[in-house]
Design an enzyme around this catalytic site. Structure first.
Site, PDB file in Angstrom:
ATOM      1  N   CYS A 148       0.877  -1.182   0.000  1.00 28.71           N
ATOM      2  CA  CYS A 148       0.000   0.000   0.000  1.00 28.71           C
ATOM      3  C   CYS A 148       0.910   1.226   0.000  1.00 28.71           C
ATOM      4  O   CYS A 148       1.964   1.212  -0.622  1.00 28.71           O
ATOM      5  CB  CYS A 148      -0.961  -0.034   1.188  1.00 28.71           C
ATOM      6  SG  CYS A 148      -0.154  -0.028   2.807  1.00 28.71           S
ATOM      7  N   GLN A 149       0.517   2.263   0.711  1.00 27.60           N
ATOM      8  CA  GLN A 149       1.350   3.461   0.758  1.00 27.60           C
ATOM      9  C   GLN A 149       2.468   3.332   1.783  1.00 27.60           C
ATOM     10  O   GLN A 149       3.599   3.701   1.531  1.00 27.60           O
ATOM     11  CB  GLN A 149       0.490   4.691   1.075  1.00 27.60           C
ATOM     12  CG  GLN A 149       1.234   6.019   1.000  1.00 27.60           C
ATOM     13  CD  GLN A 149       1.656   6.377  -0.412  1.00 27.60           C
ATOM     14  OE1 GLN A 149       1.075   5.902  -1.393  1.00 27.60           O
ATOM     15  NE2 GLN A 149       2.678   7.207  -0.550  1.00 27.60           N
TER      16      GLN A 149
END
Length: 470
Positions: free
Chosen positions: A429-430
């Site tokens: 993800c981030q």
């Protein structure tokens, strides 16, 4: 006059207690489902909770208004704006007053004037407060609910995106534009007490400051500076984040009336044999609420990982099923139960003590590796992994790893047929938080050959990994 702000960090939700010190009466504005903090504060300060009021039918949390009315005799002040679809259905037999724009009511010597402020929802109202007991003839502040936030305004697209009412987004945006004209007419000195702060999905750029003023918002809030309606509508509707699916359920619950909270204790499982029996139930979701690192190092097969932290409630609303019972492994039972019930997950069948994992040697434990991005860039370039990016659409558009597959976390279950079981998975993800949840969901569905990317794409970019736009 007495004023106290309450803040639910997980929901980024503000509620307020206003009391008249002369009469000893108090009202709660937009009460959360857990009313314990209000009761404790009222007792400490010597107030009687005489009333509760709501700015609108909430979509992001279960209201505590019915609880205050049924169990503590509070009179409810609720919107009577909007058509039949926007009327509270549980108020028969409860002391209440329907409110329309231009009406007013008082709690002791504190007066509330009602403004109809549609846009976020058709029935939305705001409360303009004047401290008559303090000798004032001018308003002190306004409780705006999801109408005006610090730096933003309420999103008008929830009815269309969460409830499927086609065309309601643009109509809501038009109504918001007109409602803001009323707001701009208020004196600059009037304080603004919003219903949410940064972190709420009820807007796209909410400020983290707990209060503001009309004058400050007129100078700094983007929505109040746009004078052209078409430009306003276009900007308001663009870039709104996808609402969690539980929002539609919250509207139904708060409209029909949430169940009163049960006082019965939730069973606690401490024996492995009982745990194994429960795992055979297909109508139950099993949640491991420990930190991602603990889950990765060893968890009971069949449990998904929803770490109890700031994003717990939001992602519970994304991935859990209201039609299933919940069994939760945690040592923070009270806090987890409060968080789940705050968005209507009342079917908590049992808690499991974390010690169950280590008691004995016959538990079917499993885990996964979490590796820094720097160690994975070259193998990923060489096609050794099936890369899954679980970020949202806008993050993906802003840049992603070439060859990655975009399965947003909230919709991961819809893409399981596209995930190969004969190839090692690389999940990111981030920053690593959402991919940890995704890893647990994948494992619970039989995908055991996976690696979670520590630090996510943020670290990937630091290591000079290629990023593809669009």
């Amino acid at each position: 006059m007495y004023l106290r702000t309450f803040f639910d960090e997980q929901l980024a939700q503000y509620s307020y207690m206003i009391g008249c010190q002369r009469t000893g009466e108090a009202i709660i504005i937009d009460p959360a489902r857990d009313i314990t903090p209000y009761l404790e504060t009222a007792k400490k300060e010597g107030f009687h909770l005489a009333a509760a009021a709501e700015t609108h039918i909430h979509a992001d949390f279960v209201s505590g208004a019915r609880e205050l009315a049924e169990n503590h005799g509070a009179k409810l002040y609720l919107s009577d704006e909007g058509n039949a679809d926007w009327k509270y259905q549980y108020v028969e037999g409860i002391s209440h007053q329907g409110l329309k724009g231009g009406s007013s009511f008082s709690i002791g010597n504190v007066q509330f004037e009602v403004l109809h402020t549609p846009g976020h929802t058709p029935e939305s109202i705001s409360f303009l407060l004047t401290d008559k007991g303090g000798g004032s003839e001018v308003p002190m502040g306004i409780f705006t609910g999801d109408f005006v936030f610090v730096g933003d305004v309420g999103r008008p697209d929830l009815l269309e995106k969460a409830a499927g009412q086609q065309g309601s987004s643009e109509q809501g945006a038009k109504e918001m534009f007109e409602s803001l004209k009323k707001f701009k007419e208020l004196p600059d000195y009037v304080l603004v007490w919003p219903g949410h702060g940064a972190g709420s999905a009820c807007g796209k750029s909410l400020g983290a400051v707990p209060q503001s003023s009309v004058g400050y918002e007129k100078k700094n809030n983007w929505a109040l500076k746009i004078k052209d309606q078409e430009e306003f509508i276009e900007k308001l509707l663009s870039g709104q984040p996808e609402p969690p699916p539980y929002f539609a359920m919250m509207k139904k619950i708060n409209k029909a009336g949430p169940d009163l909270l049960s006082q019965s204790k939730t069973p606690v499982i401490t024996e492995k044999e009982r745990m194994q029996q429960l795992l055979q139930n297909n109508h139950t979701t099993f949640i491991d609420a420990r930190a991602a690192e603990e889950y990765a190092n060893g968890h009971i097969k069949g449990f998904i990982n929803l770490p109890y932290n700031k994003i717990f409630t939001n992602w519970a609303g994304w991935v859990l099923d209201y039609e299933k019972d919940l069994v939760v492994l945690t040592d923070q039972k009270s806090s987890v139960k409060h968080a789940l019930q705050s968005i209507g997950f009342d079917r908590i069948a049992a808690f499991v003590e974390p010690d169950v994992i280590s008691n004995g040697e016959d538990a079917p434990l499993e885990g996964y590796a979490s590796i820094p991005a720097g160690e994975l860039i070259e193998p990923a370039k060489n096609g050794e992994y099936f890369i899954i990016d679980v970020r949202n659409d806008q993050e993906w558009e802003d840049g992603h790893i070439p060859g990655a597959h975009h399965f947003p976390l909230g919709h991961l279950d819809e893409h399981l047929d596209e995930v190969p079981k004969d190839q090692k998975l690389l999940v990111h993800c981030q920053s690593g938080a959402r991919s940890a949840i995704a890893s647990g969901l994948l494992m619970a569905n039989g995908f055991n050959n996976l690696i979670n990317v520590k630090g996510g794409i943020a670290e990937w970019k630091e290591q000079n990994g290629p990023i593809q736009k669009g």
